[in-house]
Design a protein around this motif. Structure first.
Motif, short mmCIF file in Angstrom:
data_model
loop_
_atom_site.label_atom_id
_atom_site.label_comp_id
_atom_site.label_asym_id
_atom_site.label_seq_id
_atom_site.Cartn_x
_atom_site.Cartn_y
_atom_site.Cartn_z
N LEU A 428 9.40 0.70 -42.54
CA LEU A 428 10.01 0.75 -41.22
C LEU A 428 11.27 1.60 -41.21
O LEU A 428 11.59 2.24 -40.20
CB LEU A 428 10.33 -0.67 -40.74
CG LEU A 428 9.13 -1.56 -40.42
CD1 LEU A 428 9.58 -2.95 -39.99
CD2 LEU A 428 8.25 -0.93 -39.34
N GLU A 429 12.00 1.60 -42.34
CA GLU A 429 13.17 2.48 -42.44
C GLU A 429 12.74 3.94 -42.40
O GLU A 429 13.40 4.79 -41.79
CB GLU A 429 13.94 2.17 -43.71
CG GLU A 429 14.69 0.84 -43.67
CD GLU A 429 15.39 0.52 -44.98
OE1 GLU A 429 15.43 1.40 -45.86
OE2 GLU A 429 15.89 -0.62 -45.12
N ARG A 431 10.08 5.04 -40.88
CA ARG A 431 9.68 5.28 -39.49
C ARG A 431 10.89 5.48 -38.60
O ARG A 431 10.91 6.41 -37.75
CB ARG A 431 8.85 4.10 -38.99
CG ARG A 431 8.43 4.19 -37.53
CD ARG A 431 7.46 3.07 -37.20
NE ARG A 431 7.15 3.04 -35.78
CZ ARG A 431 7.72 2.22 -34.89
NH1 ARG A 431 8.66 1.36 -35.31
NH2 ARG A 431 7.36 2.25 -33.63
N ALA A 432 11.94 4.66 -38.79
CA ALA A 432 13.14 4.79 -37.99
C ALA A 432 13.81 6.15 -38.23
O ALA A 432 14.29 6.79 -37.28
CB ALA A 432 14.11 3.65 -38.30
N ARG A 435 11.80 8.81 -36.44
CA ARG A 435 12.01 8.79 -34.99
C ARG A 435 13.37 9.37 -34.63
O ARG A 435 13.51 10.07 -33.62
CB ARG A 435 11.88 7.36 -34.47
CG ARG A 435 10.48 6.79 -34.60
CD ARG A 435 10.41 5.36 -34.13
NE ARG A 435 10.48 5.26 -32.68
CZ ARG A 435 10.46 4.12 -32.02
NH1 ARG A 435 10.39 2.97 -32.69
NH2 ARG A 435 10.51 4.10 -30.71
N ALA A 443 6.37 9.23 -37.69
CA ALA A 443 6.62 7.86 -37.26
C ALA A 443 5.33 7.16 -36.88
O ALA A 443 5.08 6.01 -37.25
CB ALA A 443 7.60 7.85 -36.09
N ASP A 459 8.57 -3.29 -31.42
CA ASP A 459 9.91 -2.74 -31.25
C ASP A 459 10.70 -3.63 -30.29
O ASP A 459 10.25 -3.92 -29.18
CB ASP A 459 9.84 -1.31 -30.72
CG ASP A 459 9.27 -0.34 -31.74
OD1 ASP A 459 9.75 -0.38 -32.90
OD2 ASP A 459 8.35 0.43 -31.42
N GLY A 463 15.79 -4.00 -33.18
CA GLY A 463 15.07 -3.32 -34.24
C GLY A 463 13.61 -3.72 -34.29
O GLY A 463 13.14 -4.59 -33.53
N ALA A 464 12.87 -3.06 -35.17
CA ALA A 464 11.44 -3.33 -35.28
C ALA A 464 11.20 -4.65 -36.01
O ALA A 464 11.88 -4.98 -36.98
CB ALA A 464 10.75 -2.19 -36.03
#
Length: 472
Positions: A428-429, A431-432, A435, A443, A459, A463-464
Motif C-alpha cells: 500500500l505504501e 501504491r500511495a 499515486r 497504483a 480508501d 488512508g487505505a
C-alpha cells in the motif's frame, strides 16, 4: 538528565529521587473486578507499565505491587443479582482483567495481592490508628470502625482541599459517625450479606473498607515508606486521600510521589460503566491488533485526556505500521543477531520529562524516516543506527514488534494476520507513492495484484484499509 515526574501531592513536576539508590518501589491500584475491563481501566496499567520499563531501562530495579480489590459493596450486589457466590464473581472478572493486561503487553507485577488475603494486616493497622486516637468503633453497635478526619490536620493535603469543602463520606450509615466525612475502615457484617464475606475482628465480624485495603497491602510488600503510588485520576479523592491520611496517621511515611493518569473520554465524558459509554477490551481486541491498541494508549501523554473517536484505532494502526514496517524491513536487510542499541538522546529527554510519550514517539518516527532513507540509499551504518534506536525506544514503550510479548505470539492466527498486515501495508505504501507521483498505472497494478490475492482495498480519509474477501 534527571527523571522528573508530576507529583499530585506537590501539584508540580519534581525531580525523582528514589528512597534507595538503584531500587524503586511502586504501588498501583489494580482491578476491582465488578465486571469486564474497559479501555479506561487498561490505560492506567499501560501508563505505569511504561514508567516501570523506563525505570528498568535506566538501571533501576523495580518492585511493582498491583492489588486486586476482590470484595466490596458492588461485587456483593452484582453477585447477588446473578445468583452466584461473590468470590466466584470476583475471580471470573479478575481473570478477564489479567487477560486484558497480558494481551496489551503489560508486564506482570512483582506481586499481585488480593484484599481478602490481607485481613490480619488490616486489623493491625486499625488497632494502630485507634491507639493513636485517629480511629474509633461506631457507638451504634454496628461493628463499623471509622477514621476520625478531624483528628488528622493534614487531611485533604493530597488533593489540596479543606475539610469544610468536602462532602460526607457515603460509604456507611452516618449514624455511627462523629463527623459525616469520617470514612469506614471496617464495615460490620450485615444479615443481608453472605456470611462468607466477613472476618472476625476485635470489633465483631465484618469486612474491610476500600481505602484500608490498599494501605495494608502497600505496607506489607513495600514497607512503611515507598517511592511511587499510582492510579487513575478518579482515585485521587476520596481513595488516595484516605489512603494517605490513614497510613500517615498510623505513623507510616507511605508514598513519596503520587502519579495519576487521566481518563479515556468519549465526547468529552469519562469512560465509565455508569454512563454506558464503555469500550470493552475483549470486543476491541476482536477487531484490532493488541499492539495497535497499546500504541493508541501510549500516543497521548498519561496526564492528558485521551479522546476516543471512530477513527482512533485506524490512525493508530497507520502510525504504528510505519514504525513496524521499518523495523521488519531493516531486520531483514541487517540479518539475525543485530546488536542492541541505545535510545536516542531526544527520546531519553522526552521520557525524563514526566514520561512525555508523544514526544518520544515523534523521535522514533523521525529515526524510522532516516532509516527508510538509509534502506533506499544502501547506507548500512545509518540503517543499523536507526534500527537500533527505533527498537530500543519501542521496547521502552512495550511496542517492539520483534520483542516480547509480540514475538512469542508467532504461529498464532493473530501473528499470521500481523505478518500479512506488514506485507500488505508495504504494498500500500508503494501504491500511495505511485499515486502521489500520478503514476496511476502502477497504483492500479498494485491494487489489482492485491485483489487477485483475495485482499480488498478501501480508501478512507485516514488512508487505505484492507480486508480479506468475505470480511467486509
Amino acid at each position: 538528565m534527571t527523571l522528573r515526574l508530576h507529583d499530585s501531592a506537590a501539584g508540580a513536576v519534581r525531580d525523582f529521587v528514589p528512597l534507595r539508590p538503584g531500587h524503586v518501589g511502586v504501588y498501583v491500584c489494580g482491578a476491582t473486578p465488578q465486571g469486564a475491563p474497559h479501555l479506561g481501566h487498561v490505560r492506567a496499567q499501560v501508563a505505569f507499565d511504561v514508567l516501570r520499563r523506563w525505570l528498568t531501562a535506566t538501571g533501576h530495579e523495580v518492585t511493582l505491587v498491583r492489588n486486586v480489590t476482590d470484595v466490596d459493596d458492588k461485587i456483593l450486589a452484582r453477585a447477588a443479582e446473578e445468583g452466584v457466590e461473590w468470590w466466584a464473581h470476583a475471580y471470573r472478572f479478575e481473570r478477564e482483567f489479567s487477560a486484558a493486561y497480558t494481551a496489551l503487553g503489560v508486564l506482570p507485577p512483582t506481586v499481585e495481592p488480593r484484599a481478602t488475603g490481607h485481613v490480619p494486616e488490616m486489623v493491625e493497622l486499625i488497632e494502630r490508628l485507634i491507639a493513636r486516637g485517629h480511629a474509633y468503633p461506631a457507638a451504634d453497635g454496628s461493628g463499623d470502625v471509622y477514621f476520625d478526619v478531624r483528628s488528622w490536620p493534614e487531611y485533604g493535603s493530597l488533593t489540596h482541599q479543606s475539610l469544610e469543602d468536602m462532602e460526607p463520606a457515603a460509604d456507611a450509615d452516618p449514624r455511627g459517625k462523629r463527623d459525616p466525612r469520617d470514612f469506614a475502615l471496617w464495615k460490620g457484617a450485615k444479615a443481608s450479606e453472605p456470611a462468607s464475606a466477613s472476618w472476625p475482628t476485635p470489633w465483631g465480624r465484618g469486612r474491610p473498607g476500600w481505602h484500608l485495603e490498599c494501605s495494608a497491602m502497600a505496607g506489607r510488600y513495600l514497607g512503611e515508606r515507598f517511592d511511587v503510588h499510582g492510579g487513575g485520576l478518579d482515585l485521587r479523592f476520596p481513595h488516595h486521600e484516605n489512603e494517605q491520611a490513614q497510613s500517615r496517621a498510623a505513623g507510616d511515611g507511605f508514598a513519596n510521589y503520587w502519579l495519576h493518569n487521566h481518563f479515556v473520554t468519549m465526547a468529552g465524558e469519562k469512560m465509565s460503566k455508569s454512563l454506558g459509554n464503555v469500550l470493552g477490551v475483549p470486543a476491541l481486541l476482536r477487531e484490532h491488533r493488541a499492539v495497535v491498541l497499546r500504541y493508541y494508549l501510549v500516543s497521548a501523554h498519561y496526564r492528558t485526556p485521551l479522546e476516543w473517536s471512530p477513527t482512533s484505532l485506524g490512525e493508530a494502526e497507520a502510525a504504528y505500521s510505519r514504525l513496524e514496517g521499518f523495523v521488519r524491513r531493516a531486520a531483514e536487510r541487517l540479518g539475525p543477531g543485530t546488536p542492541a542499541g541505545a535510545v536516542p538522546a531526544a527520546f531519553a529527554a522526552a521520557m525524563d520529562d514526566d514520561l512525555a510519550t508523544p514526544a518520544a514517539l515523534a523521535v522514533l518516527h523521525e529515526a524510522a524516516r532516516r532509516g527508510n532513507q538509509a534502506l533506499a540509499e544502501g547506507s548500512g551504518a545509518a540503517l543499523l543506527e536507526a534500527h537500533q534506536q527505533v527498537r530500543a525506544g519501542l521496547a521502552v514503550l512495550g511496542l517492539d514488534p520483534l520483542g516480547e510479548p509480540w514475538v512469542s505470539r508467532a504461529g498464532t492466527s493473530d501473528a499470521a494476520r500481523d505478518a500479512l498486515d506488514v506485507l500488505v501495508r508495504a504494498r500500500l505504501e508503494e501504491r500511495a507513492a505511485a499515486r502521489a507521483a500520478r503514476d496511476f498505472a502502477t497504483a492500479d497494478a498494485v491494487r489489482d495484484s492485491l485483489k487477485d490475492a483475495g485482499i480488498v482495498i478501501e480508501d478512507t480519509p485516514t488512508g487505505a484499509r484492507w480486508s480479506l474477501e468475505g470480511e467486509q
